[in-house]
Design a protein around this motif. Structure first.
Motif, PDB file in Angstrom:
ATOM      1  N   ARG A 175      43.197  42.318  19.306  1.00  0.00           N
ATOM      2  CA  ARG A 175      44.496  42.939  19.542  1.00  0.00           C
ATOM      3  C   ARG A 175      45.518  42.458  18.524  1.00  0.00           C
ATOM      4  O   ARG A 175      46.340  43.234  18.033  1.00  0.00           O
ATOM      5  CB  ARG A 175      44.953  42.638  20.962  1.00  0.00           C
ATOM      6  CG  ARG A 175      46.226  43.382  21.370  1.00  0.00           C
ATOM      7  CD  ARG A 175      46.565  43.070  22.817  1.00  0.00           C
ATOM      8  NE  ARG A 175      45.542  43.553  23.708  1.00  0.00           N
ATOM      9  CZ  ARG A 175      45.523  44.793  24.205  1.00  0.00           C
ATOM     10  NH1 ARG A 175      46.463  45.640  23.858  1.00  0.00           N
ATOM     11  NH2 ARG A 175      44.581  45.160  25.036  1.00  0.00           N
ATOM     12  N   ARG A 192      33.164  51.882  25.356  1.00  0.00           N
ATOM     13  CA  ARG A 192      33.986  52.199  26.524  1.00  0.00           C
ATOM     14  C   ARG A 192      33.988  53.676  26.878  1.00  0.00           C
ATOM     15  O   ARG A 192      34.382  54.047  27.979  1.00  0.00           O
ATOM     16  CB  ARG A 192      35.422  51.735  26.286  1.00  0.00           C
ATOM     17  CG  ARG A 192      35.543  50.233  26.032  1.00  0.00           C
ATOM     18  CD  ARG A 192      37.004  49.836  25.948  1.00  0.00           C
ATOM     19  NE  ARG A 192      37.153  48.385  25.761  1.00  0.00           N
ATOM     20  CZ  ARG A 192      38.330  47.764  25.725  1.00  0.00           C
ATOM     21  NH1 ARG A 192      39.451  48.470  25.854  1.00  0.00           N
ATOM     22  NH2 ARG A 192      38.396  46.452  25.565  1.00  0.00           N
ATOM     23  N   SER A 211      41.722  54.112  23.793  1.00  0.00           N
ATOM     24  CA  SER A 211      42.845  53.298  24.246  1.00  0.00           C
ATOM     25  C   SER A 211      44.121  53.766  23.557  1.00  0.00           C
ATOM     26  O   SER A 211      44.091  54.383  22.490  1.00  0.00           O
ATOM     27  CB  SER A 211      42.596  51.827  23.918  1.00  0.00           C
ATOM     28  OG  SER A 211      42.574  51.625  22.516  1.00  0.00           O
ATOM     29  N   THR A 261      46.322  51.864  22.215  1.00  0.00           N
ATOM     30  CA  THR A 261      46.504  51.095  20.980  1.00  0.00           C
ATOM     31  C   THR A 261      45.775  51.744  19.815  1.00  0.00           C
ATOM     32  O   THR A 261      46.316  51.877  18.707  1.00  0.00           O
ATOM     33  CB  THR A 261      46.004  49.657  21.171  1.00  0.00           C
ATOM     34  OG1 THR A 261      46.701  49.056  22.260  1.00  0.00           O
ATOM     35  CG2 THR A 261      46.221  48.844  19.906  1.00  0.00           C
TER      36      THR A 261
END
Length: 654
Positions: free
Chosen positions: A3, A259, A263, A265
């Motif tokens: 991140r 996943r 996302s 982000t």
């Protein structure tokens, strides 16, 4: 850690975008401000060097300044360099220069990467006639280099659109596509093409702008001139962004494989990257110069980003998503499926529906920003039709209209596929899923086709039961139970009718989308030429029209001469001459000679070759004007073997 890395990269992208957005703006092409010696100056002694200063930093080559003696011989030592500031260029002169008028030709690369040229004169001792050939004053690029450079720009646009649009499509419309090897191959090919084209542009800009040969592509002074120009800095930022993009999109695809969902982000990061890359084009080309630069940079960045998302999504649909894949249901059940049988997955169906509003939004953004950029680059209706830039823009607008029409056809076909014919699935997604698979791939006339579709759940219907097989024309379908399967029968040769009653098939939809992608690629080719063409606003000038009465003194030697010079500006011009007699009818003289002079600079006379295009009508070949000012067009007309007169027509060259 991951991140933090994403936030760091996002900060870098935003910083790069900000640097490009606030970079000093130039106003159109570079404009000559002062010269030393001054234009038209008369010096007592010969200077040791000449210099030119512009209103913005310019790129320089070894031949950016060339000085010619009155007899046309070159008298500079070569090796033009920057002076004490990046706006100034300087070249030394040979010793022992005699009296007379000297002509200085200059050729530089402006902030928007376009070559600009012109000339001025000065005299030593006293003015004199000059026989300098205007074609040798300035240097133009090799046409082959120009073609290659244009192709490199086009490849860069296409690969940028494909990379940005393909990854955005997977992120926002088709997360399951991250597991497809075809997606990885497509994105890697786009990235490789973009990186190669950026490097190619860096190497070619110097020799293209300087009018030099391909043998000088790796010369240090040529590369130095490119890297220290506005265009070169933009290319440098673009190259850094392209390198970082490799790590970003591979990380995004890897996370999606794990996943199966995007996302926030990742979406924001990729959007910022797209905007930053688009801004490097905006800052380096027309959007970074001229009027309303801040608004133009934002508009052009939005325009290019929308084009990339749209074109990349169309390419993904045409080459991967709508590409028929072998049915998996029969294989799972242990049956031998027909090799021609095809089915669309549930995720592919979702991708089609999700991309439709995104594409519509992109088209709206393209039309809005494109209209503004067109007004900014053209400025007036005559300039739209009477300049190269304007005519190219008309071609681009026409192609965009075709694209919008094809997009409308595709939307109609998708809407037709949503309309039930024999059954009413419980949701729109179930209906599209039922319509897309196995359509138009081998069903015989009058035979029903059972297809696999999609519905929510884990293999159970709304009531928790497996769906029943539907029958069409008395033939039984091959329904299979599985994860989220739905079997629906369709008549009409395995397809559903559209609003016009014609069958709509997956193949037709795919070819419609493929046609959109191909035309959009052609639009990018026009764009690649447009960004390397001076805008209509700065190049358009009204043609000079003038008329004069002549009288040779002989019988029938009276009449009128009408001339038109287009565009009466620096660069290539064309002169048209029309001769009529006293009655206003076409008149063909015995002889007609035309020449140009610039008395204020002691240039000329320069002969102008004319070609007859009809009785009393003549057109010149390309006439290159390198100096602005009040030129004079001298026309010597002979009515017979003995009678002749010369008339003079003033021609202002802007």
């Amino acid at each position: 850690m991951a991140r933090r890395f994403i936030y760091l990269v996002a900060t870098f992208f935003l910083s790069a975008l900000g640097i490009l957005a606030v970079a000093p703006a130039a106003w159109a092409h570079a404009t000559l401000v002062t010269t030393n010696p001054a234009d038209g100056a008369i010096l007592k002694t010969a200077p040791s060097k000449v210099s030119a200063t512009f209103d913005e930093p310019v790129g320089v080559s070894s031949d950016s300044l060339k000085v010619f003696a009155p007899n046309g011989a070159r008298v500079d030592t070569g090796g033009t360099t920057h002076g004490s500031k990046p706006q100034e260029i300087v070249v030394a002169l040979k010793t022992g220069l005699g009296h007379g008028t000297y002509t200085v030709g200059w050729h530089v690369i402006s902030a928007d990467s376009h070559p600009v040229q012109g000339a001025w004169t000065f005299s030593i001792g006293a003015p004199s006639k000059s026989s300098v050939n205007t074609a040798t004053i300035n240097t133009t690029a090799n046409p082959l280099i120009g073609i290659i450079f244009g192709a490199v720009r086009w490849i860069a646009f296409c690969c940028f659109a494909l990379l940005i649009g393909a990854v955005a499509f997977v992120l926002w419309c088709w997360p399951a596509g991250a597991s497809s090897p075809l997606v990885l191959r497509l994105t890697m090919a786009a990235w490789g093409g973009l990186a190669t084209s950026v490097l190619g542009a860096l190497l070619l800009q110097g020799i293209y702008g300087g009018g030099q040969g391909v043998t000088k592509v790796f010369w240090p002074n040529v590369l130095h001139a490119t890297l220290y120009s506005r265009y070169g800095r933009s290319l440098g930022v673009r190259l850094i962004l392209v390198i970082v993009a490799l790590f970003v999109f591979t990380a995004i695809l890897g996370r999606l494989r794990e996943r199966q969902r995007a996302s926030v982000t990742s979406s924001v990061l990729w959007a910022v990257l797209a905007a930053a890359l688009a801004a490097t084009w905006a800052a380096a080309d027309h959007a970074g110069v001229g009027i309303q630069v801040p608004l133009s940079l934002a508009s052009d960045t939005t325009h290019l980003s929308a084009v990339a998302i749209w074109l990349g999504g169309l390419t993904m649909l045409a080459t991967i998503v709508l590409r028929n894949q072998r049915g998996r249901g029969a294989k799972a059940a242990g049956r031998s499926a027909d090799r021609k049988a095809r089915t669309a997955t549930a995720d592919a169906v979702q991708a089609v529906e999700r991309f439709s509003p995104i594409a519509l939004g992109c088209v709206g953004a393209i039309l809005l920003t494109g209209t503004y950029q067109a007004w900014r680059g053209v400025g007036s209706w005559p300039a739209l039709f009477d300049t190269v830039y304007g005519r190219l823009l008309l071609i681009k607008i026409g192609a965009m209209c075709v694209l919008i029409a094809l997009g409308y056809v595709a939307r109609v076909r998708i809407a037709a596929l949503r309309a039930p014919t024999t059954a009413a699935p419980g949701s729109v997604m179930e209906l599209v899923a039922a319509a897309l698979p196995r359509v138009g791939v081998g069903a015989r006339s009058g035979q029903g086709v059972s297809v696999r579709g999609w519905r929510p759940g884990n293999g159970h219907g709304a009531g928790g039961d497996e769906p029943n097989e539907h029958r069409s024309n008395g033939h039984s379908g091959n329904g299979h139970s599985g994860n989220g399967s739905l079997t629906v029968g369709y008549p009409l040769n395995g397809s559903s009718p559209d609003a016009g009653g014609k069958p709509v098939t997956l193949r037709r939809l795919r070819w419609s989308v493929a046609a959109e992608a191909m035309i959009a690629t052609a639009v990018l080719a026009v764009t690649a030429v447009l960004v390397n063409t001076p805008t209509a606003r700065e190049t358009f000038t009204q043609p000079v029209n003038a008329a004069v009465v002549f009288n040779t003194g002989g019988p029938g030697g009276r009449g009128n001469i009408n001339i038109t010079m287009t565009p009466a500006a620096l660069g290539s011009n064309q002169i048209s001459v029309s001769v009529t007699n006293g009655a206003g009818k076409p008149y063909s003289p015995k002889q007609l000679n035309v020449s140009l002079e610039l008395p204020a600079r002691h240039l000329g006379p320069l002969a102008v070759a004319l070609k007859s295009t009809g009785p009393g009508r003549y057109t010149s070949q390309s006439v290159t004007m390198t100096i602005t000012g009040q030129w004079q067009l001298q026309i010597a007309i002979r009515s017979d073997a003995f009678d002749e007169t010369t008339v003079t027509i003033p021609i202002p060259v802007q």
